[in-house]
Design an enzyme around this catalytic site. Structure first.
Site, mmCIF file in Angstrom:
data_model
loop_
_atom_site.group_PDB
_atom_site.id
_atom_site.type_symbol
_atom_site.label_atom_id
_atom_site.label_comp_id
_atom_site.label_asym_id
_atom_site.label_seq_id
_atom_site.Cartn_x
_atom_site.Cartn_y
_atom_site.Cartn_z
ATOM 1 N N HIS A 82 0.846 -1.195 0.000
ATOM 2 C CA HIS A 82 0.000 0.000 0.000
ATOM 3 C C HIS A 82 0.883 1.247 0.000
ATOM 4 O O HIS A 82 1.967 1.259 0.579
ATOM 5 C CB HIS A 82 -0.915 -0.004 1.227
ATOM 6 C CG HIS A 82 -1.994 1.028 1.165
ATOM 7 N ND1 HIS A 82 -1.769 2.357 1.441
ATOM 8 C CD2 HIS A 82 -3.313 0.929 0.841
ATOM 9 C CE1 HIS A 82 -2.900 3.034 1.303
ATOM 10 N NE2 HIS A 82 -3.851 2.189 0.940
ATOM 11 N N GLU A 153 -3.319 2.386 -7.302
ATOM 12 C CA GLU A 153 -3.766 3.454 -6.405
ATOM 13 C C GLU A 153 -2.801 4.627 -6.512
ATOM 14 O O GLU A 153 -1.768 4.646 -5.852
ATOM 15 C CB GLU A 153 -3.858 2.941 -4.965
ATOM 16 C CG GLU A 153 -2.695 2.060 -4.508
ATOM 17 C CD GLU A 153 -2.517 2.068 -3.004
ATOM 18 O OE1 GLU A 153 -3.493 2.286 -2.299
ATOM 19 O OE2 GLU A 153 -1.374 1.890 -2.550
#
Length: 215
Positions: A82, A153
């Site tokens: 992430h 992302e």
């Protein structure tokens, strides 16, 4: 590092009311402290993911959790790479790849995150960055693509209220599939699920998901 037990419970209860599309795999990523609790209250149609794990089974790594621990409480997914792990905690491509390899070897399914910063996008380096990040994952994944979801992302669109336009997201996803076709295989490029993450809301989710390369 958001939410508490009540909020997590409310989300699960909302999902239980559904109905959920049987063709969609639903996975909830929750903080480690709530993993066992959420695993105990979700129906069989919903899976649970840890938000991170370490690259070895056990040892003197205080504060970390292992894939074996995640499996032990019944969860089957983990989110790795992430952008916040990369930018705040300094996780580099090679470390993310080691984590992915160990998680897959221990039977977890992996949501592997990739994405560029605002500076990299403005410098025209979006493809260079996401291709580099994905290239690092290839040896870790090997032939295990069926157990991997890629999550694009863009860092500049996470929690900022800014969102890549649906077309911008589609362009990156399409480029990534073309790259995978040449560097992994055409089958991988066609079959791997590539999600978009970055200030997604109920208002823009439908438009984003309408594009062919956004899963």
């Amino acid at each position: 590092m958001n939410g508490d037990k009540k909020q997590v419970t409310d989300i699960v209860e909302t999902l239980k009311k559904g109905p959920l599309d049987p063709n969609v795999e639903v996975v909830i990523g929750v903080p480690a402290i709530y993993l066992a609790y959420v695993q105990s209250i979700v129906p069989g149609t919903i899976s649970v993911a840890a938000q991170n794990c370490w690259k070895v089974a056990k040892g003197a790594f205080t504060g970390e959790i292992s894939p074996a621990m995640i499996k032990d409480i019944g969860a089957n997914w983990v989110i790795l790479g992430h952008s916040e792990r990369r930018t705040i905690f300094g996780e580099k491509d090679d470390l993310v790849a080691e984590k992915v390899a160990h998680a897959l070897e221990n039977g977890l399914k992996v949501i592997a995150c990739i994405g560029e910063t605002l500076e990299e996008r403005e410098a025209g380096k979006t493809e260079e960055v996401v291709f580099r990040q994905t290239k690092a994952l290839l040896p870790a994944i090997g032939n295990n693509w069926a157990n991997v979801v890629l999550a694009y992302e863009p860092v500049w669109a996470i929690g900022t209220g800014k969102t890549a336009s649906p077309q911008q997201a589609q362009d990156v996803h399409a480029s990534l599939r073309n790259w995978l076709s040449s560097n992994a295989s055409p089958d991988v490029a066609a079959s791997v699920r590539i999600q978009y993450g970055g200030s997604v809301t109920a208002a823009n989710a439908k438009e984003l998901s309408a594009f062919p390369d956004i899963d």
